[in-house]
Enzyme design. Structure first.
Site, PDB file in Angstrom:
ATOM      1  N   PRO A   2      -0.027   2.607  10.114  1.00 42.80           N
ATOM      2  CA  PRO A   2      -0.557   2.233  11.490  1.00 42.80           C
ATOM      3  C   PRO A   2      -1.498   3.289  11.798  1.00 42.80           C
ATOM      4  O   PRO A   2      -1.654   4.257  11.968  1.00 42.80           O
ATOM      5  CB  PRO A   2       0.643   2.190  12.470  1.00 42.80           C
ATOM      6  CG  PRO A   2       1.860   2.352  11.531  1.00 42.80           C
ATOM      7  CD  PRO A   2       1.571   3.053  10.379  1.00 42.80           C
ATOM      8  N   GLU A   3      -2.885   2.695  12.349  1.00 45.25           N
ATOM      9  CA  GLU A   3      -3.827   3.349  12.863  1.00 45.25           C
ATOM     10  C   GLU A   3      -3.802   2.874  14.467  1.00 45.25           C
ATOM     11  O   GLU A   3      -3.049   2.387  15.047  1.00 45.25           O
ATOM     12  CB  GLU A   3      -5.207   3.028  12.137  1.00 45.25           C
ATOM     13  CG  GLU A   3      -5.092   3.216  10.686  1.00 45.25           C
ATOM     14  CD  GLU A   3      -6.497   2.982   9.877  1.00 45.25           C
ATOM     15  OE1 GLU A   3      -7.445   2.951  10.525  1.00 45.25           O
ATOM     16  OE2 GLU A   3      -6.283   2.541   8.637  1.00 45.25           O
ATOM     17  N   LYS A  59      -3.050   8.371  16.397  1.00 37.66           N
ATOM     18  CA  LYS A  59      -2.142   7.537  16.048  1.00 37.66           C
ATOM     19  C   LYS A  59      -0.820   7.909  16.530  1.00 37.66           C
ATOM     20  O   LYS A  59       0.243   7.566  15.822  1.00 37.66           O
ATOM     21  CB  LYS A  59      -2.001   7.555  14.408  1.00 37.66           C
ATOM     22  CG  LYS A  59      -3.410   7.385  13.726  1.00 37.66           C
ATOM     23  CD  LYS A  59      -3.322   7.672  12.283  1.00 37.66           C
ATOM     24  CE  LYS A  59      -4.831   7.700  11.623  1.00 37.66           C
ATOM     25  NZ  LYS A  59      -4.820   8.461  10.551  1.00 37.66           N
ATOM     26  N   HIS A 101      18.258  -0.738   9.131  1.00 40.56           N
ATOM     27  CA  HIS A 101      18.336   0.836   8.976  1.00 40.56           C
ATOM     28  C   HIS A 101      17.861   1.248  10.404  1.00 40.56           C
ATOM     29  O   HIS A 101      17.021   0.774  11.112  1.00 40.56           O
ATOM     30  CB  HIS A 101      17.328   1.059   8.093  1.00 40.56           C
ATOM     31  CG  HIS A 101      17.008   2.300   7.827  1.00 40.56           C
ATOM     32  ND1 HIS A 101      17.684   3.175   6.826  1.00 40.56           N
ATOM     33  CD2 HIS A 101      16.210   3.354   8.595  1.00 40.56           C
ATOM     34  CE1 HIS A 101      17.321   4.438   6.926  1.00 40.56           C
ATOM     35  NE2 HIS A 101      16.617   4.344   7.912  1.00 40.56           N
ATOM     36  N   ARG A 119      11.677   4.601   4.669  1.00 36.02           N
ATOM     37  CA  ARG A 119      11.404   5.685   3.477  1.00 36.02           C
ATOM     38  C   ARG A 119      11.369   7.002   4.117  1.00 36.02           C
ATOM     39  O   ARG A 119      10.766   8.067   3.314  1.00 36.02           O
ATOM     40  CB  ARG A 119       9.861   5.311   3.159  1.00 36.02           C
ATOM     41  CG  ARG A 119       9.712   3.923   2.341  1.00 36.02           C
ATOM     42  CD  ARG A 119       8.332   3.317   2.417  1.00 36.02           C
ATOM     43  NE  ARG A 119       7.474   3.843   1.603  1.00 36.02           N
ATOM     44  CZ  ARG A 119       6.236   3.515   1.244  1.00 36.02           C
ATOM     45  NH1 ARG A 119       5.808   2.572   1.897  1.00 36.02           N
ATOM     46  NH2 ARG A 119       5.710   4.229   0.344  1.00 36.02           N
ATOM     47  N   ARG A 269      -8.691   9.327  -1.200  1.00 40.88           N
ATOM     48  CA  ARG A 269      -8.357   7.947  -0.936  1.00 40.88           C
ATOM     49  C   ARG A 269      -9.296   6.856  -1.223  1.00 40.88           C
ATOM     50  O   ARG A 269     -10.456   7.297  -1.836  1.00 40.88           O
ATOM     51  CB  ARG A 269      -8.400   8.051   0.724  1.00 40.88           C
ATOM     52  CG  ARG A 269      -7.837   8.897   1.484  1.00 40.88           C
ATOM     53  CD  ARG A 269      -6.255   9.045   1.519  1.00 40.88           C
ATOM     54  NE  ARG A 269      -5.816   7.894   2.174  1.00 40.88           N
ATOM     55  CZ  ARG A 269      -5.714   7.729   3.564  1.00 40.88           C
ATOM     56  NH1 ARG A 269      -5.955   8.705   4.471  1.00 40.88           N
ATOM     57  NH2 ARG A 269      -5.450   6.536   3.948  1.00 40.88           N
TER      58      ARG A 269
END
Ligand SMILES: [Zn+2]
Length: 279
Positions: A2-3, A59, A101, A119, A269
């Site tokens: 998420p940005e 963020k 979860h 994760r 990236r």
């Protein structure tokens, strides 16, 4: 990951649910989610406090408490869940007996706020103040704040020799832009991601600033329609791929000139851009 627009959509949706609510109890279900802080430390700082406001910078999302703050960093897959009661949470938790979860649950005087990341990269931390949190203290200009002006942005560009793409990812200069919206802003601004930040002419810097502002605003609109559904553990943002012009479009025709979008590696990236119309 998420940005800024995704986190802003989460903040706006969360505010009416948790602001002014008191944290009765914190349940740390998976201790890794608060590491390196211990669950007892998190409980000591947060329990009994009232959530005064939900804040965002870059963020990062945080809960401003009467004393201290709780930071929520989503990393790749972290997400929030909210239920009006423990009963409703338990029902969602066991729809097929498998269980949803949850890593950390804040039991409020009205409702429950959960943080989940299967994760386990996402983190929930507590701090005495905003200034005491190194990650927040180190952030640069928020790309959606009033301070993010074309003049200020041009100054930051002039002070950097790095390629534009890496410059935009540097959270210490401009906070909130990640891999997706840096590629998109450079495409809309018609600028080559490999160019040095300090090589931009005034008009180009203005163009890039305008592109960033409009790309983030458009993405936020998308993230709010539909808004995040914190009662659905499987919920995620929808429709963002429809507004993307460069990101993840390797080999597909550029929507401006028709030439194929290229993918290159920059700073480890992937960068997506059109080598023909981004100069
Ligand atoms: Zn093009």
């Amino acid at each position: 990951m998420p940005e800024l627009p995704e986190v802003e959509a989460v903040a706006r949706t969360l505010r009416p649910l948790v602001e002014r609510r008191k944290i009765r109890c914190v349940h740390v279900i998976h201790a890794i989610a608060t590491k390196p802080q211990s669950s007892s430390y998190v409980r000591r700082i947060a329990e009994g406090q009232r959530i005064q406001s939900v804040q965002r910078r870059g963020k990062y999302l945080w809960l401003q408490l009467t004393q201290g703050i709780v930071t929520l960093h989503f990393k790749l897959d972290g997400r929030l869940l909210w239920f009006p009661s423990a009963k409703e949470m338990a029902e969602v938790e066991n729809p097929h007996g498998s269980g949803v979860h949850l890593d950390v649950v804040f039991e409020l005087d009205k409702g429950l706020l959960g943080f989940a990341d299967r994760r386990h990269f996402g983190r929930v931390h507590v701090w005495a103040s905003e200034a005491a949190c190194p990650a927040l203290a180190g952030l640069g200009l928020d790309a959606m704040s009033r301070d993010f002006t074309a003049a200020r942005f041009a100054e930051l560009l002039e002070g950097s020799k790095r390629p534009l793409k890496e410059f935009l990812l540097d959270q210490k200069r401009v906070a909130g832009i990640g891999n997706i919206y840096s590629c998109e802003s450079l495409w809309h601004g018609r600028l080559d991601p490999r160019r040095r930040a300090d090589s931009l002419k005034s008009a180009e810097a203005h163009r890039l600033h305008k592109a960033i502002v409009s790309v983030l605003a458009r993405a936020l609109e998308c993230c709010l329609h539909p808004p995040p559904d914190f009662r659905d553990p499987e919920w995620w943002f929808q429709g963002l791929e429809d507004i993307l012009r460069a990101y993840d479009r390797e080999g597909k025709p550029c929507r401006r000139c028709g030439e194929p979008i290229r993918r290159i590696a920059q700073g480890g990236r992937s960068t997506y851009f059109c080598a023909y119309c981004q100069k």
